[in-house]
Write a protein that holds these residues in place. Structure first.
Motif, PDB file in Angstrom:
ATOM      1  N   LYS A  70      40.697  70.330  69.973  1.00  0.00           N
ATOM      2  CA  LYS A  70      41.502  69.399  70.785  1.00  0.00           C
ATOM      3  C   LYS A  70      40.684  68.196  71.265  1.00  0.00           C
ATOM      4  O   LYS A  70      41.199  67.328  71.952  1.00  0.00           O
ATOM      5  N   TYR A  71      39.393  68.163  70.929  1.00  0.00           N
ATOM      6  CA  TYR A  71      38.535  67.111  71.466  1.00  0.00           C
ATOM      7  C   TYR A  71      38.445  65.904  70.541  1.00  0.00           C
ATOM      8  O   TYR A  71      38.277  66.058  69.329  1.00  0.00           O
ATOM      9  N   LYS A  72      38.540  64.716  71.135  1.00  0.00           N
ATOM     10  CA  LYS A  72      38.383  63.488  70.349  1.00  0.00           C
ATOM     11  C   LYS A  72      36.899  63.241  70.111  1.00  0.00           C
ATOM     12  O   LYS A  72      36.119  63.224  71.062  1.00  0.00           O
ATOM     13  N   ASN A  73      36.538  63.059  68.867  1.00  0.00           N
ATOM     14  CA  ASN A  73      35.129  62.904  68.536  1.00  0.00           C
ATOM     15  C   ASN A  73      34.918  61.813  67.503  1.00  0.00           C
ATOM     16  O   ASN A  73      35.852  61.416  66.811  1.00  0.00           O
ATOM     17  N   SER A  80      38.031  67.297  66.912  1.00  0.00           N
ATOM     18  CA  SER A  80      37.320  68.536  66.698  1.00  0.00           C
ATOM     19  C   SER A  80      38.030  69.528  67.608  1.00  0.00           C
ATOM     20  O   SER A  80      37.829  69.520  68.812  1.00  0.00           O
ATOM     21  N   ASP A 134      35.485  69.797  58.892  1.00  0.00           N
ATOM     22  CA  ASP A 134      35.918  71.012  59.604  1.00  0.00           C
ATOM     23  C   ASP A 134      34.818  71.631  60.464  1.00  0.00           C
ATOM     24  O   ASP A 134      35.069  72.082  61.572  1.00  0.00           O
ATOM     25  N   HIS A 142      27.923  62.366  72.097  1.00  0.00           N
ATOM     26  CA  HIS A 142      26.872  63.366  71.868  1.00  0.00           C
ATOM     27  C   HIS A 142      25.535  62.655  71.753  1.00  0.00           C
ATOM     28  O   HIS A 142      25.418  61.681  71.004  1.00  0.00           O
ATOM     29  N   ARG A 168      36.847  58.087  63.877  1.00  0.00           N
ATOM     30  CA  ARG A 168      37.462  58.755  65.013  1.00  0.00           C
ATOM     31  C   ARG A 168      38.327  59.908  64.517  1.00  0.00           C
ATOM     32  O   ARG A 168      39.127  59.733  63.600  1.00  0.00           O
ATOM     33  N   HIS A 211      30.981  75.027  68.632  1.00  0.00           N
ATOM     34  CA  HIS A 211      32.129  74.430  67.940  1.00  0.00           C
ATOM     35  C   HIS A 211      33.425  75.167  68.272  1.00  0.00           C
ATOM     36  O   HIS A 211      34.490  74.560  68.387  1.00  0.00           O
ATOM     37  N   SER A 234      36.707  76.189  73.408  1.00  0.00           N
ATOM     38  CA  SER A 234      37.782  75.296  73.832  1.00  0.00           C
ATOM     39  C   SER A 234      38.379  75.859  75.113  1.00  0.00           C
ATOM     40  O   SER A 234      38.731  77.028  75.177  1.00  0.00           O
ATOM     41  N   LYS A 248      43.856  73.307  78.413  1.00  0.00           N
ATOM     42  CA  LYS A 248      44.031  72.026  79.127  1.00  0.00           C
ATOM     43  C   LYS A 248      44.454  72.217  80.578  1.00  0.00           C
ATOM     44  O   LYS A 248      45.137  73.183  80.913  1.00  0.00           O
ATOM     45  N   GLU A 301      38.098  58.230  75.907  1.00  0.00           N
ATOM     46  CA  GLU A 301      38.468  57.783  74.559  1.00  0.00           C
ATOM     47  C   GLU A 301      37.907  58.693  73.498  1.00  0.00           C
ATOM     48  O   GLU A 301      38.549  58.966  72.491  1.00  0.00           O
ATOM     49  N   VAL A 302      36.661  59.085  73.707  1.00  0.00           N
ATOM     50  CA  VAL A 302      35.977  59.887  72.709  1.00  0.00           C
ATOM     51  C   VAL A 302      34.775  60.560  73.370  1.00  0.00           C
ATOM     52  O   VAL A 302      34.227  60.043  74.341  1.00  0.00           O
ATOM     53  N   LYS A 303      34.408  61.717  72.848  1.00  0.00           N
ATOM     54  CA  LYS A 303      33.218  62.406  73.372  1.00  0.00           C
ATOM     55  C   LYS A 303      31.964  61.655  72.934  1.00  0.00           C
ATOM     56  O   LYS A 303      31.943  61.016  71.889  1.00  0.00           O
TER      57      LYS A 303
END
Ligand code: SF4
Ligand code: SF4
Ligand code: SF4
Lengths: 75, 658
Positions: free
Chosen positions: A39-42, A37, A12, B320, A34, B230, B233, B236, B316-318
């Motif tokens: 709405k973000y895919k992380n 977080s 979380d 970091h 996968r 965190h 947001s 969209k 596909e994915v962030k």
């Protein structure tokens, strides 16, 4: 005999910063899970092999306090 | 400094020997680690006149003073060397996971000198540091070579790897060094220096602990930052409105300091591609090889071609970097894009999008995604390559280059197929591409068209138009590594509130754009403060976007004090920044690189001014402002050479005797 403890992740509050992954001396965890977080895919950390030695360095390094060491293996 | 390892590794590639050198504490006190440590070490150890591609040049991989302490956003590594592109100070910065890995091997930096007679890589862990045969990896692109090396060193601590691709192997003067699947320390030609040393890669698998004076405090600061980021947001689908924001910025007669909290919002949602549509409309993004204003540069249609929502759709994915809660990067899925053979790529940075998109009058996003992966695999700098390709296009359009000379390529504006073909030729040093692989200065010396060759002291400029930002013009021209866009900008200065940590940093105010065009001491102290803060960040291993969040969101002073166990104020740390910057300039002077000879190309000064768009009729007085900037640093106003009393008051003379 002491029970070996494994990291248990609470996703979380996890910010996918990878600090725990880089802290692990044996490469037992990686950012391969996968998930979302908000709405973000992380990618999130998880146990990826059986090398964990229970040293808890991942848990102490996490700035977000997302990792508990527990006796249950969740890999 | 407790958060540093206190040692560096020196590798002599000629003899194949490695030596551990202890670094006295006063060095860290004076310049921290990272770029500061690198500047100190290189100034002392590279002999004047050294050939950048010869054995005397030293290539350093530097971590940061806060890296690995738990301080968030301090996972950047800096490569330092004498630049083969400019002949002066060279550095390049990158994220990923290499920075903590350097420290976990027990070092704050790894310095390479000499030249190996065969391809090698350095393997390093807790116990050993040794050169190994790299013949099976030589000729393999940066992404594949990294995967092969990771596989070959699996089974324990995850190895972190920096590697060159074909561009570095081919000694392209615009090549960089990659990690994490094509993230690149791109600038200053650092890849060519690595290639010249026959060093294919470094593989780091140490797990030594990194100390921190007050771990609880650092953790609390990180947690506070992590929680804020965190929560962010953005609703969209707002990407389309960025172009409208750009129109507003372009039309506004005033410069308005923006809040630093905008940085994580934009970059968490879209990453740096958020800037492309804004830049096309606002005047920030150079268009048609820096030659036209917004309407001729494609206007709204061009801006919307780079709506970052299109990129988000295939993200596909962030991604970091180490220790970063923001994650401005991303992995893109290219499998549904028929025009590329690549399956995926890192999300391109704004710089790459602009350089191969609007700068080349190309509105085909997919072609830029393809070029992005080509360059990442080859390890070639997209800023330099883009400026060079656009020079070729403009020369071709003006009859300076013929179809015969371009090996049959129709180098017309917007012809992205020709763009891709030319990039491939540059990567492989094939035919005409061979002459472009060393950047636009050298290409224009051979073929002409110097008026279209956009470079500053040999290095191609980042994708931010100086006519839109007179402060940026100072940094681009007067920075010891010229042409860089990451040292300072008015939009960044406005967001940082440096005056709240530094007694001499002027406050950022709302003011008319015209005011910035007149040389003033205030502007000089703004550009000085911005450059000092930037050096400070490169000393701690900090990310540029943490800088841009401002001092109230990213508490730099508190972070350093907690990690180091110090109790200094912002002025003290800004002085460290000034010291690092001064040593870099001293390096230039030592190597015969004359700062005053470095000029911005006429176009970047608005000579002649643009005839349309937000930058219409803007002409800069950069030279006069540079004199004030140097004066603010305590450097000679005319030559840019640090004055003896400045060197003395910063304690640099003594430091060099350590
Ligand atoms: S407890 Fe130790 S070995 Fe196990 S995953 Fe965490 S850091 Fe790695
Ligand atoms: S250190 Fe904590 S916040 Fe960072 S990735 Fe690991 S679990 Fe997540
Ligand atoms: S903001 Fe982006 S570039 Fe900076 S550390 Fe985070 S992911 Fe890396």
């Amino acid at each position: 005999m002491a029970v070996k403890k494994y990291p248990h992740f609470h996703y979380d509050n996890c910010v996918s910063c990878g600090i725990c992954v880089q802290a692990c001396p044996v490469g037992a965890i990686d950012l391969t899970r996968r998930g979302k977080s908000g709405k973000y895919k992380n990618n999130f950390p998880e146990i990826v092999n059986d090398r964990c030695i229970g040293c808890s360095m991942c848990a102490t390094s996490c700035p977000m306090d997302c990792i508990n060491m527990t006796a249950d293996y969740e890999g | 400094m407790i958060s540093c390892m206190g040692k560096v590794l020196r590798v002599d590639l000629t003899t194949g020997t490695t030596t551990v050198e202890k670094i006295p504490d006063e060095v860290y006190e004076a310049v921290l680690s990272g770029k500061g440590l690198g500047a100190w070490y290189l100034y002392k150890n590279i002999p004047a006149g050294a050939d950048p591609l010869g054995p005397d040049n030293i290539l350093g991989f530097c971590s940061g003073a806060l890296t690995g302490t738990g301080a968030m956003m301090t996972g950047r590594w800096t490569v330092v060397c004498k630049s083969p592109l400019t002949g002066g100070w060279g550095d390049a910065n990158c994220g990923g996971y290499l920075s903590p890995a350097i420290k976990q091997c027990g070092y704050d930096a790894i310095f390479f000198s000499g030249i190996s007679d065969k391809p090698v890589y350095l393997y390093c862990d807790n116990k050993k540091a040794e050169l190994r045969d790299a013949s099976e990896y030589w000729g393999v692109d940066a992404v594949d070579a990294e995967n092969m090396l990771r596989e070959a060193h699996s089974g324990g601590k995850i190895p972190r790897i920096a590697v060159i691709g074909r561009a570095g192997e081919n000694l392209s003067l615009i090549s960089g060094i990659c990690n994490e699947g094509g993230r690149i320390a791109a600038r200053s030609g650092v890849g060519a220096v690595m290639g010249s040393k026959k060093l294919k890669a470094i593989v780091l698998a140490g797990s030594k602990p990194i100390k921190c004076a007050d771990h609880a405090k650092v953790k609390a600061l990180s947690k506070e930052l992590g929680r804020k980021i965190h929560k962010i947001s953005v609703p969209k689908g707002l990407g389309g409105s960025l172009a409208i924001g750009g129109i507003g910025m372009g039309k506004s007669p005033v410069t308005l300091p923006l809040d630093g909290s905008l940085t994580p919002m934009l970059f968490k949602e879209w990453g740096t591609p958020s800037n492309t549509p804004m830049a096309v409309m606002s005047g920030d993004g150079p268009l048609k090889n820096w030659g036209v204003g917004t309407p001729e540069g494609g206007g709204l249609k061009m801006a919307l071609a780079y709506n970052p929502e299109k990129i988000n759709k295939i993200e596909e994915v962030k991604y970091h970097c180490y220790s970063c809660p923001l994650g401005c990067g991303g992995r893109l899925d290219l499998s549904d894009i028929a025009s590329t053979e690549f399956y995926d790529t890192h999300k391109p940075e704004y710089e790459t999008l602009q350089a191969f998109g609007p700068l080349a009058m190309n509105s085909d996003l997919n072609s830029v995604l393809h070029i992005n992966e080509l360059l990442n695999r080859a390890g070639m700098d997209s800023i330099s390559a883009g400026n060079t390709v656009c020079w070729a296009i403009e020369c071709y359009e003006n009859g300076i280059l013929t179809k015969e000379q371009t090996d049959g390529l129709e180098l017309t504006w917007g012809n992205y197929e020709a763009e891709i073909a030319l990039v491939n030729k540059m990567i492989n040093r094939d035919g005409f591409g061979n002459d472009l692989a060393d950047g636009v200065k050298r290409a224009s010396e051979k073929y002409g068209g110097k008026e279209f060759a956009m470079h500053v002291g040999g290095q191609e400029p980042g994708m931010h138009d100086t006519r839109n930002d007179p402060q940026l013009a100072i940094h681009m021209a007067a920075e010891p590594a010229p042409g860089k866009h990451t040292i300072g900008m008015s939009i960044q200065y406005g967001a940082m509130s440096l005056c709240d940590i530094c007694s001499w940093a002027p406050p950022a105010t709302m003011h008319s754009k015209g005011e910035d065009l007149e040389p003033t001491d205030t502007m000089a102290y703004i550009s000085k403060a911005n450059a000092c803060y930037s050096m400070l960040f490169d000393g701690i291993g900090g990310c540029y976007y943490a800088e841009m969040m401002g001092v109230h969101m990213y508490k730099t002073v508190d972070f350093i004090n907690a990690a180091a166990g110090w109790d200094y104020d912002g002025d003290h740390y800004m002085e460290i920044g000034a010291r690092i910057q001064t040593i870099r300039q001293m390096f230039n002077v030592k190597h015969g690189y004359a700062p005053a000879d470095v000029k911005l190309p006429k176009r970047m000064l608005g000579k002649p001014p643009l005839s349309s768009g937000p930058l219409k009729n803007v002409t800069l007085k950069t030279e006069e402002q540079i004199a004030l900037h140097w004066k603010a640093f305590g450097w000679d106003e005319k030559t840019g050479e640090p004055l003896p009393e400045t060197v003395e008051s910063l304690g640099i003379g003594k430091l060099m005797e350590v």
